[in-house]
Design an enzyme around this catalytic site. Structure first.
Site, PDB file in Angstrom:
ATOM      1  N   GLU A   1      -3.606   7.418  -4.002  1.00  0.00           N
ATOM      2  CA  GLU A   1      -3.467   6.175  -3.238  1.00  0.00           C
ATOM      3  C   GLU A   1      -3.374   4.988  -4.179  1.00  0.00           C
ATOM      4  OE1 GLU A   1      -5.963   4.957   0.533  1.00  0.00           O
ATOM      5  OE2 GLU A   1      -6.837   3.988  -1.215  1.00  0.00           O
TER       6      GLU A   1
ATOM      7  N   TYR B   1       0.854  -1.191   0.000  1.00  0.00           N
ATOM      8  CA  TYR B   1       0.000   0.000   0.000  1.00  0.00           C
ATOM      9  C   TYR B   1       0.886   1.236   0.000  1.00  0.00           C
ATOM     10  CZ  TYR B   1      -2.981   3.722   1.870  1.00  0.00           C
ATOM     11  OH  TYR B   1      -3.650   4.908   2.053  1.00  0.00           O
TER      12      TYR B   1
END
Ligand code: GDP
Ligand code: MN
Length: 381
Positions: A190, A101
């Site tokens: 993101e 991530y």
């Protein structure tokens, strides 16, 4: 402004962040054609402005064009948490060895961009932050210093990425993500998951991309990506009429002048036990036109049971706003009671104008607190 995954990936690609090749599709036939062009296994992905599509059945692997057509017809029209799927992204399927991530956003309290990186990707980042906070590396970037290679190294080593090839690729992506973030005036970029393939290739499998509305004038090509059909219809109407409006969940319609005053008004409504139906800022104007436009937007929300005008006259004069309100009431039929609180420049004259006309269902209160109480009472009644 939130972008769809495929739009965000387009921007990622422009900044050199590796993504898979894919095609847009809006019908099962187009999905089949896309799969034919791409060849091999593909993944068919719902394009909606919300996360968690995987769990909601909005992401499916397809082995061949037939299968892609079938999966597309299953996903199109799906309602994912209030978002209807009208567009698909069909991309060449990736093999996944690891899911990481990586994101960059603004930390408003630190007044700096903030990177977050963890090797525990694929799941909601809030979950990682809660269950294993040590696994989440957070790093601010001083905007005056700008991005420096050590930022990337600190993230990579901080999260204990061991493989040198991965370290190098992730570090490069970190730098490019910063470029994308600054270069597009983004508020959030993101990548979840940032994957490592079995061959050791690192790439962005998903994108969540939010661009600052106030900077869109600098990026016409991004502004053009806005999907008007996906907008909240009320907010779209407000944008059209140049009314600053945000829909909320309550029953008391709010109209004020100045964002700070409107925010305080929301708080005061909550304080006296009510629930605001919206945020709406008249801005500097208080003329009939502006009031009609704002009321028009506010009243389309069927939940609104009363309206609270909270005006503080500075440059805007209260008597002008009062006349604007009266003119607006002449031009439109309003069933809901209206509470008006005027203070500041020419407040007395404004109140007198309203008292003289005394339209039915209009209540004048002297203070913000009294006005809020009255509006909440009327909404409940
Ligand atoms: P989200 O659920 O909205 O966050 O959508 P994502 O794009 O992140 O996809 C969710 C999950 O679907 C990923 O974490 C993967 O596990 C899986 N997925 C997506 N694309 C692929 C792919 O190309 N290959 C494989 N094997 N899985 C994929
Ligand atoms: Mn995701």
């Amino acid at each position: 402004m939130d972008l769809y995954e495929y739009q965000g990936k387009q921007l990622f690609g422009r900044f050199g962040i590796p993504v898979s090749e894919g095609r847009q599709a809006t019908t099962p036939e187009e999905a089949r054609a896309a799969a034919e062009e791409l060849g091999g296994q593909v993944v068919v992905k719902a394009q909606v402005l919300t996360g968690g599509r995987g769990k909601a059945g909005g992401i499916k692997l397809a082995d061949d064009p037939d299968d892609a057509e079938e999966k597309a017809s299953q996903i199109l029209g799906l309602d994912i948490r209030g978002h209807v799927v009208r567009t698909l992204w069909v991309e060449r399927a990736s093999e996944i060895a690891k899911e990481y991530y990586l994101s960059i956003t603004f930390d408003r309290s630190a007044k700096q961009p903030l990177f977050m990186f963890t090797t525990q990707g694929g799941i909601e980042i809030e979950e990682v932050a809660e269950q294993d906070p040590a696994a989440l590396v957070r790093l601010h970037v001083d905007p005056l210093e700008g991005f420096q290679p050590w930022h990337a190294r600190r993230l990579v080593y901080g999260a204990a990425v061991a493989d040198p090839g991965e370290q190098q690729q992730v570090a490069a992506i970190v730098g490019r993500l910063y470029d994308a973030f600054v270069g597009t005036d983004a508020m959030l970029c993101e990548i979840n998951p940032l994957i490592v393939t079995p061959e050791g290739e690192v790439k962005a499998l998903d994108s969540k991309f939010t661009v600052d509305d106030n900077a869109l004038y600098k990026h016409p090509e991004i502004a053009a990506m806005r999907d008007l059909r996906a907008d909240d219809p009320l907010e779209a109407l407000a944008r059209e009429k140049d009314v600053t409006y945000v829909k909320l969940d309550g029953e008391v319609g709010i109209l004020g002048n100045g964002a700070g005053l409107v925010m305080s008004t929301l708080d005061v409504i909550a304080l006296v036990g009510g629930r605001p139906a919206n945020f709406c800022d008249l801005g500097g104007g208080g003329d009939a036109e502006g009031v009609v436009d704002a009321l028009d937007v506010i009243l389309r929300d069927e939940q609104v049971r009363s309206i609270f005008f909270n005006i503080f006259g500075g440059i805007t004069r209260c008597d002008e706003v009062a006349r604007g309100i009266l003119a607006a009431l002449e031009r439109m039929t309003i069933e809901q009671p209206i509470v008006v609180r005027l203070d500041g420049t020419n407040a007395e004259e404004g109140r007198r104008v309203l008292a003289d006309a005394a339209p039915e269902g209009l209540y004048v209160e002297a203070t913000m607190l009294d006005g809020a109480r009255r509006a909440v009472e009327l909404a409940d009644g």
